[in-house]
Motif scaffolding. Structure first.
Motif, PDB file in Angstrom:
ATOM      1  N   UNK A  86     134.971 -54.654-102.886  1.00  0.00           N
ATOM      2  CA  UNK A  86     134.859 -53.203-102.777  1.00  0.00           C
ATOM      3  C   UNK A  86     133.446 -52.844-102.355  1.00  0.00           C
ATOM      4  N   UNK A  87     133.292 -52.623-101.075  1.00  0.00           N
ATOM      5  CA  UNK A  87     131.961 -52.289-100.554  1.00  0.00           C
ATOM      6  C   UNK A  87     131.670 -50.816-100.818  1.00  0.00           C
ATOM      7  N   UNK A  88     130.428 -50.537-101.194  1.00  0.00           N
ATOM      8  CA  UNK A  88     130.057 -49.148-101.459  1.00  0.00           C
ATOM      9  C   UNK A  88     128.917 -48.757-100.520  1.00  0.00           C
ATOM     10  N   UNK A  89     129.195 -47.799 -99.659  1.00  0.00           N
ATOM     11  CA  UNK A  89     128.187 -47.334 -98.715  1.00  0.00           C
ATOM     12  C   UNK A  89     127.787 -45.906 -99.060  1.00  0.00           C
ATOM     13  N   UNK A  90     126.564 -45.561 -98.684  1.00  0.00           N
ATOM     14  CA  UNK A  90     126.063 -44.234 -98.969  1.00  0.00           C
ATOM     15  C   UNK A  90     125.271 -43.753 -97.772  1.00  0.00           C
ATOM     16  N   UNK A  91     125.512 -42.512 -97.351  1.00  0.00           N
ATOM     17  CA  UNK A  91     124.631 -42.016 -96.294  1.00  0.00           C
ATOM     18  C   UNK A  91     123.365 -41.495 -96.967  1.00  0.00           C
ATOM     19  N   UNK A  92     122.376 -41.109 -96.159  1.00  0.00           N
ATOM     20  CA  UNK A  92     121.067 -40.775 -96.759  1.00  0.00           C
ATOM     21  C   UNK A  92     121.139 -39.618 -97.735  1.00  0.00           C
ATOM     22  N   UNK A  93     122.092 -38.690 -97.525  1.00  0.00           N
ATOM     23  CA  UNK A  93     122.193 -37.538 -98.422  1.00  0.00           C
ATOM     24  C   UNK A  93     122.827 -37.905 -99.763  1.00  0.00           C
ATOM     25  N   UNK A  94     123.620 -38.968 -99.762  1.00  0.00           N
ATOM     26  CA  UNK A  94     124.348 -39.313-100.991  1.00  0.00           C
ATOM     27  C   UNK A  94     123.764 -40.508-101.730  1.00  0.00           C
ATOM     28  N   UNK A  95     122.572 -40.941-101.344  1.00  0.00           N
ATOM     29  CA  UNK A  95     121.979 -42.092-102.026  1.00  0.00           C
ATOM     30  C   UNK A  95     121.845 -41.776-103.519  1.00  0.00           C
ATOM     31  N   UNK A  96     122.311 -42.694-104.354  1.00  0.00           N
ATOM     32  CA  UNK A  96     122.315 -42.421-105.794  1.00  0.00           C
ATOM     33  C   UNK A  96     120.912 -42.401-106.402  1.00  0.00           C
ATOM     34  N   UNK A  97     120.742 -41.596-107.441  1.00  0.00           N
ATOM     35  CA  UNK A  97     119.514 -41.648-108.233  1.00  0.00           C
ATOM     36  C   UNK A  97     119.878 -42.341-109.533  1.00  0.00           C
ATOM     37  N   UNK A  98     119.173 -43.404-109.860  1.00  0.00           N
ATOM     38  CA  UNK A  98     119.502 -44.188-111.042  1.00  0.00           C
ATOM     39  C   UNK A  98     118.742 -43.635-112.241  1.00  0.00           C
ATOM     40  N   UNK A  99     119.475 -43.180-113.238  1.00  0.00           N
ATOM     41  CA  UNK A  99     118.885 -42.605-114.456  1.00  0.00           C
ATOM     42  C   UNK A  99     117.817 -41.568-114.120  1.00  0.00           C
ATOM     43  N   UNK A 100     118.137 -40.699-113.196  1.00  0.00           N
ATOM     44  CA  UNK A 100     117.202 -39.634-112.835  1.00  0.00           C
ATOM     45  C   UNK A 100     115.887 -40.143-112.280  1.00  0.00           C
ATOM     46  N   UNK A 101     115.937 -41.296-111.615  1.00  0.00           N
ATOM     47  CA  UNK A 101     114.727 -41.823-110.986  1.00  0.00           C
ATOM     48  C   UNK A 101     113.977 -42.846-111.813  1.00  0.00           C
ATOM     49  N   UNK A 102     114.455 -43.137-113.033  1.00  0.00           N
ATOM     50  CA  UNK A 102     113.790 -44.156-113.859  1.00  0.00           C
ATOM     51  C   UNK A 102     114.079 -45.528-113.265  1.00  0.00           C
ATOM     52  N   UNK A 103     115.335 -45.728-112.865  1.00  0.00           N
ATOM     53  CA  UNK A 103     115.724 -47.011-112.274  1.00  0.00           C
ATOM     54  C   UNK A 103     115.698 -46.924-110.762  1.00  0.00           C
ATOM     55  N   UNK A 104     116.074 -48.027-110.132  1.00  0.00           N
ATOM     56  CA  UNK A 104     116.155 -48.049-108.679  1.00  0.00           C
ATOM     57  C   UNK A 104     117.539 -48.512-108.257  1.00  0.00           C
ATOM     58  N   UNK A 105     117.944 -48.072-107.088  1.00  0.00           N
ATOM     59  CA  UNK A 105     119.142 -48.626-106.470  1.00  0.00           C
ATOM     60  C   UNK A 105     118.617 -49.476-105.321  1.00  0.00           C
ATOM     61  N   UNK A 106     119.116 -50.695-105.201  1.00  0.00           N
ATOM     62  CA  UNK A 106     118.702 -51.542-104.092  1.00  0.00           C
ATOM     63  C   UNK A 106     119.749 -51.381-102.996  1.00  0.00           C
ATOM     64  N   UNK A 107     119.278 -50.949-101.829  1.00  0.00           N
ATOM     65  CA  UNK A 107     120.169 -50.603-100.736  1.00  0.00           C
ATOM     66  C   UNK A 107     119.925 -51.525 -99.542  1.00  0.00           C
ATOM     67  N   UNK A 108     121.024 -52.013 -98.959  1.00  0.00           N
ATOM     68  CA  UNK A 108     120.917 -52.822 -97.752  1.00  0.00           C
ATOM     69  C   UNK A 108     121.091 -51.890 -96.559  1.00  0.00           C
ATOM     70  N   UNK A 109     120.025 -51.711 -95.786  1.00  0.00           N
ATOM     71  CA  UNK A 109     120.074 -50.785 -94.656  1.00  0.00           C
ATOM     72  C   UNK A 109     119.907 -51.547 -93.346  1.00  0.00           C
ATOM     73  N   UNK A 110     119.997 -50.823 -92.265  1.00  0.00           N
ATOM     74  CA  UNK A 110     119.784 -51.442 -90.953  1.00  0.00           C
ATOM     75  C   UNK A 110     118.331 -51.891 -90.805  1.00  0.00           C
TER      76      UNK A 110
END
Length: 133
Positions: A86-110
């Protein structure tokens, strides 16, 4: 162990090493795991990492970070988001905020592997690999 999901394997190894309060953890080296290790280091979740080779097998040795006398792990949790089934993609507007910015989401981009913050700054989306906090 099926070696098809190197990222899940990496996260599990870090999680287990943290629970056991190990100083270092061995992870099979791939371009992907190297990039993730680099992001974890830049974000201060691990102290350092180095690549070691044993014949044709390459390993990353991550040096984990703990804080205080009780040696609380810096990494509280790692959560795999996008997986082979189950691949999960996000466009720039929908990039998740982890714990309100305390954590990070690691994103594989172009433009390579980066944190949600970097991707947002550059205005690019991508595959959301995992959350770290």
């Amino acid at each position: 162990m099926a070696a098809n999901d190197t990222i899940s394997d990496m996260l599990t190894r870090i999680r287990n090493a943290n629970l056991a309060r190990h100083k270092t953890v061995d992870i099979p080296s791939t371009k992907m795991t190297r990039s993730i290790a680099q992001v974890l280091k830049e974000e201060g979740f691990i102290a350092d990492f180095e690549e070691t080779a044993e014949g044709i097998k390459h390993h990353l040795v991550l040096t984990l970070k703990y804080q205080g006398k009780s040696r609380e792990p810096i990494i509280k949790n790692l959560k795999r988001i996008s997986r082979p089934g189950l691949r999960v993609y996000s466009n720039r507007k929908e990039l998740p905020r982890v714990l309100g910015g305390i954590g990070i989401a690691i994103v594989s981009t172009s433009s390579g592997i980066m944190t949600d913050r970097d991707a947002r700054q550059r205005g690019i989306g991508g595959e959301v690999l995992c959350y770290v906090w």
